[in-house]
Design a protein around this motif. Structure first.
Motif, PDB file in Angstrom:
ATOM      1  N   THR A   1      40.800  32.513  46.540  1.00 12.27           N
ATOM      2  CA  THR A   1      40.362  33.752  45.898  1.00 12.27           C
ATOM      3  C   THR A   1      40.823  34.897  46.790  1.00 12.27           C
ATOM      4  OG1 THR A   1      38.458  32.752  44.826  1.00 12.27           O
ATOM      5  CG2 THR A   1      38.344  35.126  45.248  1.00 12.27           C
TER       6      THR A   1
ATOM      7  N   ARG B   1      42.454  33.092  41.998  1.00 11.21           N
ATOM      8  CA  ARG B   1      41.881  34.349  41.483  1.00 11.21           C
ATOM      9  C   ARG B   1      42.423  35.510  42.298  1.00 11.21           C
ATOM     10  NH1 ARG B   1      35.475  34.124  41.316  1.00 11.21           N
ATOM     11  NH2 ARG B   1      35.746  36.002  40.050  1.00 11.21           N
TER      12      ARG B   1
ATOM     13  N   ILE C   1      41.576  39.601  42.624  1.00 11.43           N
ATOM     14  CA  ILE C   1      40.641  40.676  42.249  1.00 11.43           C
ATOM     15  C   ILE C   1      41.100  41.968  42.919  1.00 11.43           C
ATOM     16  CG2 ILE C   1      38.233  41.453  42.313  1.00 11.43           C
ATOM     17  CD1 ILE C   1      37.477  38.428  42.804  1.00 11.43           C
TER      18      ILE C   1
ATOM     19  N   THR D   1      44.171  45.757  35.105  1.00 11.80           N
ATOM     20  CA  THR D   1      43.635  44.929  34.012  1.00 11.80           C
ATOM     21  C   THR D   1      44.761  44.510  33.073  1.00 11.80           C
ATOM     22  OG1 THR D   1      41.558  46.141  34.150  1.00 11.80           O
ATOM     23  CG2 THR D   1      41.945  44.905  32.119  1.00 11.80           C
TER      24      THR D   1
ATOM     25  N   PHE E   1      44.848  41.094  36.131  1.00 11.06           N
ATOM     26  CA  PHE E   1      44.026  40.864  37.320  1.00 11.06           C
ATOM     27  C   PHE E   1      42.562  41.174  37.012  1.00 11.06           C
ATOM     28  CE2 PHE E   1      48.174  42.306  39.211  1.00 11.06           C
ATOM     29  CZ  PHE E   1      48.552  41.059  39.694  1.00 11.06           C
ATOM     30  N   GLU E   2      41.646  40.517  37.754  1.00 11.46           N
ATOM     31  CA  GLU E   2      40.255  40.938  37.710  1.00 11.46           C
ATOM     32  C   GLU E   2      40.159  42.252  38.488  1.00 11.46           C
ATOM     33  OE1 GLU E   2      37.231  37.779  38.567  1.00 11.46           O
ATOM     34  OE2 GLU E   2      38.989  36.531  38.884  1.00 11.46           O
ATOM     35  N   THR E   3      39.186  43.093  38.128  1.00 10.99           N
ATOM     36  CA  THR E   3      39.070  44.377  38.832  1.00 10.99           C
ATOM     37  C   THR E   3      37.629  44.649  39.240  1.00 10.99           C
ATOM     38  OG1 THR E   3      38.772  45.566  36.748  1.00 10.99           O
ATOM     39  CG2 THR E   3      41.017  45.466  37.613  1.00 10.99           C
ATOM     40  N   VAL E   4      37.520  45.448  40.305  1.00  8.93           N
ATOM     41  CA  VAL E   4      36.227  45.985  40.715  1.00  8.93           C
ATOM     42  C   VAL E   4      36.425  47.488  40.870  1.00  8.93           C
ATOM     43  CG1 VAL E   4      34.540  46.119  42.601  1.00  8.93           C
ATOM     44  CG2 VAL E   4      35.436  43.891  41.877  1.00  8.93           C
TER      45      VAL E   4
ATOM     46  N   THR F   1      29.659  43.615  44.891  1.00  3.95           N
ATOM     47  CA  THR F   1      30.245  43.149  43.632  1.00  3.95           C
ATOM     48  C   THR F   1      31.164  41.956  43.877  1.00  3.95           C
ATOM     49  OG1 THR F   1      30.177  45.442  42.896  1.00  3.95           O
ATOM     50  CG2 THR F   1      31.468  43.920  41.549  1.00  3.95           C
TER      51      THR F   1
ATOM     52  N   LEU G   1      30.784  38.147  42.532  1.00  4.02           N
ATOM     53  CA  LEU G   1      31.845  37.482  41.755  1.00  4.02           C
ATOM     54  C   LEU G   1      32.282  36.158  42.374  1.00  4.02           C
ATOM     55  CD1 LEU G   1      34.188  40.531  40.925  1.00  4.02           C
ATOM     56  CD2 LEU G   1      32.915  39.139  39.261  1.00  4.02           C
ATOM     57  N   THR G   2      31.912  35.938  43.642  1.00  2.00           N
ATOM     58  CA  THR G   2      32.386  34.744  44.345  1.00  2.00           C
ATOM     59  C   THR G   2      31.226  33.849  44.770  1.00  2.00           C
ATOM     60  OG1 THR G   2      32.441  36.049  46.394  1.00  2.00           O
ATOM     61  CG2 THR G   2      34.512  35.823  45.212  1.00  2.00           C
TER      62      THR G   2
END
Ligand SMILES: [Zn+2]
Ligand SMILES: [Zn+2]
Length: 352
Positions: free
Chosen positions: A178, A202, A204, A217, A221-224, A234, A238-239
Motif C-alpha cells: 500500500t 493500492r 492513495i 481520481t 487512484f484512491e484519494t484523500v 484518514t 483506510l489501512t
C-alpha cells in the motif's frame, strides 16, 4: 542555420524576456539539438522567482529549461562514435556528470561529487544554460533516443517520468504494497504509475487542490482530500489502522513530510523527492522505535531509458498529466498559468 535564436532569458528574479541570442556551439561529445517541446517543472518556477540564490542559477541572466525533446541538428566532435546522427529524435535530461568520481562509477551520477565544477559537471537549466530556446547544446550522456511511438510533447515529459520511477525505486515499493503519495502534481501522479509498475496493490494520493484530486481520481487512484481534516487519521482508517508500507513524498512542504512519516506502517519507508525550502521537525522517537526509513530521491539515475518503453506502453501515463501548451513567446502566460492553483495546470508544454 542562422547564427541567432530565440531564448527565454531570466534577466533577474521575476523578470523574463524573449531575446535573440547566439546559437550555442557543440563541443566534444556534445550535440546541438533543435528543441521541439520543453515542459515546465516546479524547479523552473522556483529558479525564476530566485528561490535558490547563487546556486540555481549561479548567476543571472539565465536560460532555464531541462525537460525537453527535439532533434539533433549538429554533432560536436566525437558524438558520432556514440551512434548519434543529425536528425535523430531525442529526449533530454539535466545531469551531465563527470563519470569518474566514486558516485558516478557506482552509477549514482545524480550524486556526482564534482557537481557544478566547470569542465567536469553540468546540470542543464540549473547550473548551466537550459532548453527554453530554439536550440540547446547537451552532452551525449544526457540525451536518449525518443521511442518511435512518442511525440515530442510526450518526449518533454520523459525526464519527470524518470524522476517518478526513481522515487518509487528509492522507496523500494514491493508487490502488494500500500503506497501513499503526498502531492498530486506531475511527479506525484506519475509516481503513482511507477508504484503500480513496481507492483503496488493500492495507491492513495493525498492532495488538497480540487483539480488535482479530480485528476488523481480520473487516473484511477484512491484519494484523500487533505483540506478536510486529518489526512494521517484518514490514511490510518483506510489501512485498518496500520498505515502505508511506503510513502512517496512529492509535495515538498514541511507538513507533508511530517504527514508522510506519521502515515507509515511500523518498519515503513518514506522516499522524499519534494524539496522543502525550510527545515522540517521530525518525530525522531517514532522513527527510531518503529524503525522507519526516510530516504532522499534526487532526479534520476539510469531511469531515462528504462522509463521510455513504459511511457510508450501507456503504463506511465504522461499524456494524462499534460494539461496546457504555449508557444515559447508566451512563456510569461505559461508560467503564470503554472502558478495559478485554479488553472488546473499540471504539466505545461512550451514549444520553442
Ligand atoms: Zn524538472
Ligand atoms: Zn561524478
Amino acid at each position: 542555420m542562422s547564427a541567432t535564436m530565440q531564448a527565454l532569458v531570466v534577466l533577474e528574479p521575476g523578470r523574463l524576456e524573449i531575446r535573440e541570442v547566439p546559437v550555442p556551439v557543440p563541443g566534444p561529445n556534445e550535440v546541438l539539438a533543435r528543441v521541439r517541446a520543453v515542459s515546465i517543472c516546479g524547479t523552473d518556477a522556483h529558479l525564476i522567482r530566485g528561490d535558490y540564490p547563487g546556486f540555481w542559477p549561479p548567476s543571472f541572466p539565465f536560460i532555464p529549461g531541462h525537460e525537453w525533446a527535439g532533434e539533433i541538428a549538429e554533432l560536436g566532435p566525437g558524438a558520432e562514435r556514440f551512434g548519434w546522427t543529425v536528425g535523430d529524435r531525442v529526449a533530454g535530461t539535466s545531469h551531465d556528470a563527470c563519470g569518474v568520481c566514486q558516485k558516478c562509477v557506482e552509477g549514482r551520477y545524480n550524486l556526482c561529487e564534482n557537481y557544478g565544477r566547470p569542465g567536469l559537471h553540468k546540470q542543464y537549466g540549473h547550473s548551466v544554460q537550459g532548453a527554453d530556446a530554439t536550440y540547446v547544446v547537451q552532452g551525449v550522456k544526457t540525451i536518449f533516443p525518443l521511442a518511435e511511438g512518442l511525440t515530442f510533447d510526450e518526449g518533454a515529459v520523459i525526464d519527470p517520468a524518470s524522476i517518478a520511477l526513481h522515487v518509487a525505486n528509492r522507496g523500494n515499493v514491493a508487490p502488494g504494497d500500500t503506497v501513499v503519495i503526498t502531492g498530486a502534481g506531475a511527479i506525484g501522479l506519475l509516481a503513482g504509475d511507477a508504484a503500480r509498475i513496481r507492483g503496488a496493490a493500492r495507491v492513495i494520493l493525498v492532495e488538497r487542490n480540487p483539480g488535482r484530486l479530480a485528476k488523481a481520481t480520473e487516473m484511477g487512484f484512491e484519494t484523500v482530500d487533505s483540506s478536510l481534516g486529518d489526512p494521517v487519521g484518514t490514511v490510518r482508517a483506510l489501512t485498518g489502522g496500520l498505515g502505508a508500507d511506503v510513502v512517496l513524498e512529492c509535495a515538498g512542504v514541511p507538513v507533508t513530510v511530517q504527514w508522510a512519516l506519521a502515515m507509515l506502517r511500523r518498519g515503513g519507508r518514506c522516499a522524499a523527492v519534494g524539496i522543502p525550502t525550510e527545515g522540517v521537525e521530525i518525530a525522531m522517537q517514532r522513527l527510531v522505535l518503529d524503525e522507519l526509513e526516510l530516504v532522499g530521491s534526487r532526479a534520476s539515475a539510469g531511469e531515462m531509458r528504462r522509463v521510455m518503453p513504459l511511457v510508450e506502453q501507456g503504463r506511465m501515463r504522461v499524456r494524462d498529466v499534460m494539461t496546457h501548451r504555449f508557444a515559447l513567446a508566451d512563456y510569461e502566460r505559461a508560467i503564470a498559468t503554472f502558478g495559478d492553483p485554479g488553472s488546473g495546470a499540471i504539466k505545461i508544454i512550451v514549444a520553442p
